[in-house]
Design an enzyme around this catalytic site. Structure first.
Site, mmCIF file in Angstrom:
data_model
loop_
_atom_site.group_PDB
_atom_site.id
_atom_site.type_symbol
_atom_site.label_atom_id
_atom_site.label_comp_id
_atom_site.label_asym_id
_atom_site.label_seq_id
_atom_site.Cartn_x
_atom_site.Cartn_y
_atom_site.Cartn_z
ATOM 1 N N HIS A 176 0.814 -1.217 0.000
ATOM 2 C CA HIS A 176 0.000 0.000 0.000
ATOM 3 C C HIS A 176 0.848 1.267 0.000
ATOM 4 O O HIS A 176 0.413 2.311 -0.505
ATOM 5 C CB HIS A 176 -0.925 0.005 1.217
ATOM 6 C CG HIS A 176 -1.833 1.189 1.288
ATOM 7 N ND1 HIS A 176 -2.946 1.320 0.480
ATOM 8 C CD2 HIS A 176 -1.785 2.325 2.053
ATOM 9 C CE1 HIS A 176 -3.553 2.462 0.748
ATOM 10 N NE2 HIS A 176 -2.872 3.090 1.690
ATOM 11 N N ASP A 177 2.043 1.206 0.565
ATOM 12 C CA ASP A 177 2.872 2.408 0.703
ATOM 13 C C ASP A 177 4.305 2.100 0.271
ATOM 14 O O ASP A 177 5.246 2.215 1.063
ATOM 15 C CB ASP A 177 2.834 2.909 2.147
ATOM 16 C CG ASP A 177 3.466 4.292 2.305
ATOM 17 O OD1 ASP A 177 3.599 5.001 1.290
ATOM 18 O OD2 ASP A 177 3.827 4.655 3.443
ATOM 19 N N LEU A 178 4.459 1.729 -0.990
ATOM 20 C CA LEU A 178 5.790 1.422 -1.505
ATOM 21 C C LEU A 178 6.543 2.732 -1.712
ATOM 22 O O LEU A 178 6.240 3.506 -2.612
ATOM 23 C CB LEU A 178 5.688 0.646 -2.818
ATOM 24 C CG LEU A 178 7.016 0.139 -3.391
ATOM 25 C CD1 LEU A 178 7.696 -0.827 -2.428
ATOM 26 C CD2 LEU A 178 6.791 -0.528 -4.749
ATOM 27 N N ASN A 182 10.632 2.257 2.757
ATOM 28 C CA ASN A 182 10.198 0.885 3.014
ATOM 29 C C ASN A 182 10.956 -0.156 2.186
ATOM 30 O O ASN A 182 10.519 -1.295 2.071
ATOM 31 C CB ASN A 182 8.691 0.766 2.761
ATOM 32 C CG ASN A 182 7.891 1.509 3.819
ATOM 33 O OD1 ASN A 182 8.346 1.651 4.949
ATOM 34 N ND2 ASN A 182 6.722 2.002 3.452
#
Length: 246
Positions: A176-178, A182
């Site tokens: 969801h939050d690449l 991360n």
């Protein structure tokens, strides 16, 4: 959110008392207590060996021979300014922590480079809940933002990053939050993806995969504006995409 299939990854045990519901891997946690989700519990034992700041404080824990990460779930965006860390409760398996634990378990089954889950806690209050999760810490690793603020990366490293993301996408793993925070590289040059909150396993499709890559590219450009020296060039994206498409 689709719940991934779990194929006997670990020995899961449940602890439930009053408004507290916990699930943990009994192979990793031998003497479980719900207090292990409190930073004070570890600080009193001199077991906190680092922290990281995001929406809240993430704690790095040394537990016997294991390295763990303790994280509380916080909301983002505008609603996060009003409702910091409470979510509507619609069932334990639908909570953010249970979904992330399940997805991390599936990633372990698939052999993908991501942290292994350890335990989570759900604390209910009427129709809402708060959540915490403990996962494996990737040792001797730095995220791309930290690395690129210090040094350039070789073309081979960029291709390895692209290939790593491709492996997740081939298995239908939506992050969801690449972003650049991360993605980690350890001291053996291995690439890892972390923080799978709100991730899920989907049918592979060009649309959401492209959205993942677009988000990652925006994060590199965003970080360039934050640092006076940030070792990122447009050609690095070409190298990353070479690895992704190979």
């Amino acid at each position: 959110m689709n719940s991934p299939l779990i194929v006997n990854y670990c020995q899961q045990k449940v602890f439930q008392q009053d408004n507290c519901y916990c699930l943990y891997d009994s192979d990793q946690v031998k003497n479980f207590t719900p207090q292990m989700f409190e930073a004070d519990y570890w600080q009193q034992r001199n077991a906190v060996n680092g922290t990281a700041q995001g929406r809240g404080t993430t704690y790095f824990i040394q537990h016997q021979q294991q390295q763990w990460v303790l994280r509380h779930y916080y909301r983002g965006g505008l609603i996060g300014k009003l409702i910091h860390d409470s979510y509507l409760f619609t069932g334990y398996q639908k909570t953010r922590a249970a979904q992330e634990f399940a997805l991390l378990s599936q990633l372990a089954v698939l052999g993908l480079p991501a942290p292994k889950p350890v335990a989570y806690r759900i604390t209910r209050s009427g129709l809402t809940y708060q959540a915490d999760i403990i996962s494996e810490r990737i040792n001797h690793a730095k995220d791309l933002v930290a690395l690129l603020s210090e040094q350039t990366l070789a073309a081979a490293s960029w291709r390895a990053i692209g290939h790593c993301i491709q492996r997740f996408h081939q298995q239908g793993i939506y992050h969801h939050d690449l972003n650049a925070h991360n993605i980690l590289i350890d001291d053996q040059e291995k690439i890892w993806l972390i923080d799978f909150d709100r991730g899920e396993q989907r049918k592979p499709a060009q649309q959401w995969q492209q959205q993942n890559m677009d988000r990652l590219l925006r994060s590199f450009n965003k970080e360039c504006l934050k640092f006076s020296q940030f070792h990122w060039q447009p050609d690095n994206w070409r190298q990353l995409m070479e690895g992704y498409l190979s």
